[in-house]
Write a protein that holds these residues in place. Structure first.
Motif, mmCIF file in Angstrom:
data_model
loop_
_atom_site.group_PDB
_atom_site.id
_atom_site.type_symbol
_atom_site.label_atom_id
_atom_site.label_comp_id
_atom_site.label_asym_id
_atom_site.label_seq_id
_atom_site.Cartn_x
_atom_site.Cartn_y
_atom_site.Cartn_z
ATOM 1 N N UNK A 26 0.818 -1.206 0.000
ATOM 2 C CA UNK A 26 0.000 0.000 0.000
ATOM 3 C C UNK A 26 0.856 1.261 0.000
ATOM 4 N N UNK A 27 1.963 1.248 0.705
ATOM 5 C CA UNK A 27 2.846 2.408 0.701
ATOM 6 C C UNK A 27 3.550 2.573 -0.642
ATOM 7 N N UNK A 28 3.736 1.478 -1.372
ATOM 8 C CA UNK A 28 4.314 1.568 -2.709
ATOM 9 C C UNK A 28 3.384 2.323 -3.650
ATOM 10 N N UNK A 29 2.082 2.227 -3.458
ATOM 11 C CA UNK A 29 1.145 3.012 -4.259
ATOM 12 C C UNK A 29 1.360 4.498 -4.020
ATOM 13 N N UNK A 30 1.720 4.861 -2.819
ATOM 14 C CA UNK A 30 1.999 6.258 -2.498
ATOM 15 C C UNK A 30 3.318 6.723 -3.104
ATOM 16 N N UNK A 31 4.275 5.819 -3.186
ATOM 17 C CA UNK A 31 5.604 6.170 -3.692
ATOM 18 C C UNK A 31 6.061 5.190 -4.746
ATOM 19 N N UNK A 32 5.593 5.350 -5.988
ATOM 20 C CA UNK A 32 5.883 4.355 -7.030
ATOM 21 C C UNK A 32 7.271 4.454 -7.652
ATOM 22 N N UNK A 33 8.065 5.491 -7.316
ATOM 23 C CA UNK A 33 9.317 5.734 -8.031
ATOM 24 C C UNK A 33 10.515 4.965 -7.466
ATOM 25 N N UNK A 34 10.482 4.601 -6.187
ATOM 26 C CA UNK A 34 11.589 3.838 -5.592
ATOM 27 C C UNK A 34 11.112 3.258 -4.269
ATOM 28 N N UNK A 35 11.531 2.017 -3.998
ATOM 29 C CA UNK A 35 11.190 1.381 -2.727
ATOM 30 C C UNK A 35 12.434 0.662 -2.195
ATOM 31 N N UNK A 36 12.566 0.697 -0.883
ATOM 32 C CA UNK A 36 13.702 0.007 -0.266
ATOM 33 C C UNK A 36 13.367 -0.257 1.194
ATOM 34 N N UNK A 37 14.142 -1.141 1.807
ATOM 35 C CA UNK A 37 13.970 -1.417 3.241
ATOM 36 C C UNK A 37 15.340 -1.531 3.886
ATOM 37 N N UNK A 38 15.344 -1.389 5.208
ATOM 38 C CA UNK A 38 16.606 -1.469 5.962
ATOM 39 C C UNK A 38 16.296 -2.018 7.349
ATOM 40 N N UNK A 39 17.072 -3.010 7.783
ATOM 41 C CA UNK A 39 16.863 -3.643 9.083
ATOM 42 C C UNK A 39 17.975 -3.243 10.052
ATOM 43 N N UNK A 40 17.597 -3.064 11.315
ATOM 44 C CA UNK A 40 18.551 -2.715 12.368
ATOM 45 C C UNK A 40 18.328 -3.656 13.552
ATOM 46 N N UNK A 56 10.851 0.814 5.999
ATOM 47 C CA UNK A 56 10.511 0.710 4.573
ATOM 48 C C UNK A 56 10.121 2.102 4.077
ATOM 49 N N UNK A 57 10.658 2.476 2.914
ATOM 50 C CA UNK A 57 10.313 3.758 2.313
ATOM 51 C C UNK A 57 9.955 3.583 0.854
ATOM 52 N N UNK A 58 8.907 4.279 0.409
ATOM 53 C CA UNK A 58 8.484 4.279 -0.993
ATOM 54 C C UNK A 58 8.385 5.735 -1.430
ATOM 55 N N UNK A 59 9.098 6.100 -2.482
ATOM 56 C CA UNK A 59 9.300 7.510 -2.822
ATOM 57 C C UNK A 59 8.490 7.924 -4.045
ATOM 58 N N UNK A 60 7.804 9.049 -3.913
ATOM 59 C CA UNK A 60 7.231 9.778 -5.039
ATOM 60 C C UNK A 60 8.154 10.965 -5.278
ATOM 61 N N UNK A 61 8.883 10.953 -6.387
ATOM 62 C CA UNK A 61 9.927 11.952 -6.623
ATOM 63 C C UNK A 61 9.310 13.294 -6.999
#
Length: 577
Positions: A26-40, A56-61
């Motif tokens: 669902x967050x990818x729909x908000x930010x279709x231009x790039x998606x990535x995740x990072x674990x700590x 997790x971040x999904x970017x709308x540029x």
């Protein structure tokens, strides 16, 4: 703009993988231009299970030349997820990305003392002029920071653990109710301050502390609330309370006027018009001048949620001042079929709802004052069957809000933001059109600050100027919880971003400081007294007919109230079935 998802728990998101996978989708729909995740990884709980944070971040540029994927991770292992726009407070040049500029500011924070480090984080967030939600992991202090801006213009939801082995979630949008199996799973993070989880206390030697025990809350307070005193736990809002001053010479007697009456403009009112033009114009300028091209130079970059009313029309005229003349502007006007009128489908659906009629008249005024511009008046007609087909999806996006009124407003915004409609050509032919504009402007905030609602007039009738001022203050104080997160979740479902020029903190600061009798005058009748100052500005911009328009709620102007099952017996504040 982007979508943010975050989970803190044993073994990360695996225990509720269905929730996590849907949040990422669902967050990818908000930010279709790039998606990535990072674990700590952050340690072990009392039972020996590995505890970790997953970002997790999904970017709308929408800012800068280059698309910058999120989350951002720096050399100190700090992690930033940013869903927002920096329009002031931190310098961001047109070619720069505001996420990178914010991370650069956060990297300057002194690591030596925890309290000093806390105050520096808070100082950075207080300086930002613009809408945002943020999740920031400060590795050196083992603190997780998260917040929405002081007006709540970007959505951020949380789920606080209710069981020992449950996880803590943050997300821009909720998972579906059938996934969580709990209607109260998600709540909006209040836009009342900045929150910080002390991870070192949560994952300590005992491992028995709850999330709630480990959260610090730094609250927003009005700068004129001196009675409470200030400490490091309070943050000063960037605007004061509504100016309570009323000239002693003002009466409360109604003033009868002819239909086309325009109140006289005093020297003081003339200065107020100029000042509003300047501060609102600058807010519009900052929100439209550097939107990047994504498809081609011909693609429209900016659209306006356009009912034809006073607020959106003034925004459109101001946008025209700052965009090059060869850039088209889309005016998104939505109308819904009334199933009660056309039950037998014997005649074509009638979409001549009030907002459609007002919109057509207002776009003609725009074309008169700005004939150099191509104004795409997009007529978005929504058949009843289509509204019902998309109804559940819209209900899922407004969670945790759940009233009939929330649905009726959200339905209008969802279809408007989708942007699929027709344009009537000058030769009378209709052209199918899909607006690709990623930045949408909304006039939300004008009514709350300029007395546009009927409740403001009623408060004036009941208790005069001072009672009306109290009602204005209530509206401003609660705007984050009533409107903002819902509208962000709805519009961003199409990979688009809504911006609110009337809710720039610079505009709110000016509005709150300006005397109410210059902004509104309820002694005059409807269509004259409410939003008086904006009506004067509208005329100064060259639009005289529209300056007499009055407020009509979108669910009635576009007739979405007919789509939600709302009847005279079913009121707007009732819960959805």
């Amino acid at each position: 703009m982007c979508g943010i998802a975050f989970v803190l728990g044993s073994n990360g998101p695996s225990e509720r993988s269905n929730i996590w996978s849907e949040l990422c989708e669902l967050n990818t729909k908000r930010g279709p231009d790039a998606q990535n995740s990072h674990s700590v990884p952050i340690g072990q709980d009392s039972t020996g299970n590995e505890v970790q944070m997953v970002f997790f971040g999904a970017v709308l540029h929408l800012r800068g030349k280059e698309n910058v994927p999120q989350p951002l991770v720096d050399e100190r292992k700090d992690v930033l997820c940013w869903n927002g726009e920096i329009f002031g407070g931190i310098e961001v040049k047109p070619e720069e990305n505001d996420t990178q500029m914010l991370m650069r500011e956060l990297e300057q924070i002194n690591e030596i003392e925890d309290d000093w480090s806390d105050s520096q984080v808070l100082d950075v967030l207080q300086r930002i002029e613009g809408p945002y939600s943020i999740v920031f992991w400060q590795a050196s202090t083992a603190r997780l920071w998260f917040a929405r801006d002081c007006l709540g213009r970007r959505s951020l939801l949380w789920h606080k653990p209710t069981e020992f082995d449950d996880s803590f979630y943050l997300s821009s949008v909720s998972s579906s109710p059938n996934i969580t199996e709990n209607g109260n799973f998600w709540e909006e993070v209040p836009a009342d301050g900045v929150y910080c989880i002390h991870i070192d206390k949560l994952i300590g030697s005992s491992g028995t502390n709850s999330i709630s025990d480990c959260i610090s809350h730094f609250q927003w307070r009005h700068p004129d609330d001196s009675s409470d005193g200030y400490s490091s736990r309070f943050l000063a809002l960037p605007f004061s309370k509504v100016n309570p001053d009323v000239p002693e010479t003002l009466t409360t007697e109604d003033i009868a006027v002819p239909e086309d009456f325009v109140p006289a403009i005093s020297d003081e009112m003339d200065r107020a018009i100029d000042e509003l033009h300047s501060v609102l114009g600058d807010s519009v300028r900052r929100r439209v001048i550097d939107v990047p091209n994504h498809i081609s130079r011909e693609t429209t970059k900016v659209a306006i949620l356009f009912s034809g009313g006073l607020d959106c029309l003034c925004l459109a005229a101001l946008v025209d001042s700052y965009l090059p003349h060869d850039q088209n502007i889309d005016l998104l006007n939505v109308a819904f079929e009334n199933p009660r009128i056309n039950q037998n489908k014997k005649t074509p659906a009638n979409y001549d709802v009030p907002d459609r009629k007002t919109g057509r008249a207002s776009v003609q005024e725009l074309r008169n004052i700005a004939p150099h511009r191509t104004w795409n008046f997009v007529e978005i007609d929504v058949p009843y069957e289509e509204a019902m087909r998309c109804r559940q999806q819209i209900i899922d996006r407004i969670v945790p809000l759940d009233t009939v009124m929330d649905l009726s407003i959200a339905m209008a915004f969802w279809f408007a933001a989708r942007g699929e409609g027709i344009i009537n050509q000058s030769d009378g032919k209709e052209e199918q059109y899909h607006s690709k504009a990623r930045v949408l402007l909304s006039g939300l905030g004008a009514d709350e600050q300029l007395g546009g609602y009927s409740r403001h007039r009623e408060a004036y009738r009941q208790g005069g100027w001072h009672q009306m001022i109290k009602e204005l203050q209530v509206d401003i104080d609660r705007i984050s919880s009533r409107n903002m997160g819902r509208d962000d979740r709805i519009i961003s479902d199409h990979g688009k971003e809504v911006r609110f020029p009337f809710l720039s903190t610079d505009v709110v600061r000016w509005m709150c400081a300006t005397r109410c009798d210059l902004k509104m005058d309820m002694r005059y009748p409807r269509g004259v007294g409410e939003k008086l100052l904006l009506r004067h500005l509208c005329r100064r911009l060259g639009m005289h007919q529209a300056s007499r328009n009055w407020k009509r709620a979108i669910q009635f102007g576009a007739k979405t109230a007919k789509m939600t099952g709302e009847t005279r017996k079913e009121k707007g504040q009732q819960k959805l079935a």
